[in-house]
Design a protein around this motif. Structure first.
Motif: not given
Length: 428
Positions: A139, A182, A417-419, A422
């Motif tokens: 992130p 991510e 969860t696939d980020h 983003l």
């Protein structure tokens, strides 16, 4: 070298994880959290690069991969999958288009395409490249890159496209991808500036909690994000009659820790081909194109239209896993040793998956996720047992060892969860 099933169960010559650097830099527990909470830098410079140039590169790639190249733009990258006549995966890799006649293929697929070029009639040349590849993912990854290069052009990068980025005074390539599931980039450039780039990323990432990814944890992100990997989740389909010439040349190009033929686990096949996988089984059906002819087309398209198995994550029962580990502390025969967080030797560790008293899948990539506090694995499984929540049994134990039947629950793949897609600007 003979590759029968008995020889494939031999001990590898060294740990495969040595290619990633040190086993740990902080601890593998801490490093496992990095791509969910902060960011990591991982060294994938052991991958091979082949540069293909000429007016017929696309024709060459089309003839020997399942992908569609009709809208392949300059600056775009593709996950390229090569299959044999039976529709099983030979190799796969990342192909980037730098110009209409200039492409770089990362991974083992470059050897296969160079082999086809040597034996075919294509107006194409090929040469080996030697690049560094650093994954920067998590992130906070985009914040680190923005600190290094405030120009922001790469902030408009689409998934699987490359953009120039300047780090430590050097303009290199940043491929937007996300092996960890991510936001992530692969920083790519010539080997002679690798140390400068690595040091600059570490320095810029300090305030954002960056971690160096050690080898013990390197493939846990593949497991969580469902990125099936050669020699870990499938054997390349290169051990067939008629492939002897390519097999010899391919093995001659591999370092000792990259030999593609070590198997372990409770699944005992009758043929080496039982350890091959199709792109459909590995979850790559979306890249398969029906618009062109390619090696294995008939078999691949037939399976895509009517698949027998799909890939899922298995969540192993904690009490059963603890019993396997606990057997080391009891008298008598113990169960096959279960390494944490996963096997370091480079086996394709393949275990039987059963339901209703019969084989319904073969599971690989068994590994412990500290983030989820669960033992997970990937599994191409019969469609009728693929619904998340379905209960199955993993049979744990090398041949000759006591077998442990471990309860497992089918879950989606990817599990995390696939980020990776983003919005980059929103993540700053």
């Amino acid at each position: 070298m003979t590759f029968d099933l008995q020889s494939m169960r031999s001990q590898p010559r060294e740990y495969w994880i040595t290619r990633f650097g040190r086993p740990e830099y902080t601890s593998w527990l801490d490093e496992n959290l990095s791509w969910k909470e902060t960011a990591y830098i991982g060294d994938w410079s052991f991958l091979w690069q082949h540069r293909f140039r000429g007016p017929e590169v696309i024709r060459l790639m089309s003839d020997f991969s399942v992908n569609d190249y009709s809208r392949f733009a300059v600056g775009q990258s593709k996950h390229v999958v090569h299959t044999n006549e039976a529709g099983k995966v030979i190799h796969e890799g990342i192909l980037t288009k730098f110009a209409d006649d200039d492409f770089v293929l990362h991974g083992r697929g470059g050897f296969w395409m160079a082999h086809q070029l040597e034996h075919g009639d294509y107006d194409v040349s090929v040469e080996r490249e030697d690049w560094f590849i650093y994954q920067v993912s998590g992130p906070n990854a985009i914040k680190i890159l923005a600190k290094l290069d405030p120009s922001e052009g790469y902030l408009d990068s689409k998934y699987m496209w490359v953009s120039p980025i300047t780090i430590a005074g050097h303009t290199i390539w940043a491929l937007r991808q996300g092996m960890s599931g991510e936001i992530g980039f692969e920083l790519q450039g010539p080997r002679n500036i690798a140390e400068e780039v690595y040091a600059a990323v570490l320095d810029a990432g300090t305030e954002f909690g960056i971690r160096r990814m050690g080898s013990r944890i390197a493939y846990i992100n593949h497991l969580e994000a469902c990125v099936p990997t050669i020699t870990t989740d499938y054997l390349p389909a290169i051990f067939e009659p008629g492939q002897e010439e390519y097999l010899r040349s391919f093995l001659a190009s591999m370092p000792g820790n990259s030999q593609p033929a070590h198997i372990a686990g409770s699944f005992q096949a009758e043929s080496v081909s039982d350890y091959y996988r199709s792109p459909v089984e590995l979850g790559w059906g979306k890249v398969i194109s029906s618009t062109h002819d390619f090696l294995g087309r008939e078999a691949v398209l037939a399976e895509k239209a009517d698949p027998r198995r799909v890939i899922r994550t298995l969540v192993w029962n904690a009490d059963d896993v603890i019993d396997v580990i606990g057997s080391l502390f009891r008298s008598g025969d113990n169960y096959t040793y279960m390494e944490m967080p996963r096997d370091p030797w480079g086996y394709m560790w393949a275990d039987r998956v059963e339901a209703d008293g019969r084989l319904v899948g073969v599971t690989t990539s068994r590994g412990y996720s500290y983030y989820f506090r669960q033992m997970l694995s990937l599994c191409p499984i019969d469609i009728q047992y693929a619904e998340p929540g379905t209960e199955v049994t993993v049979v744990w134990g090398n041949p000759g060892d006591p077998e442990k039947r471990i309860r497992a629950t089918v879950a989606p793949a990817p599990y995390k969860t696939d980020h990776r897609r983003l919005d980059l600007r929103a993540a700053l």
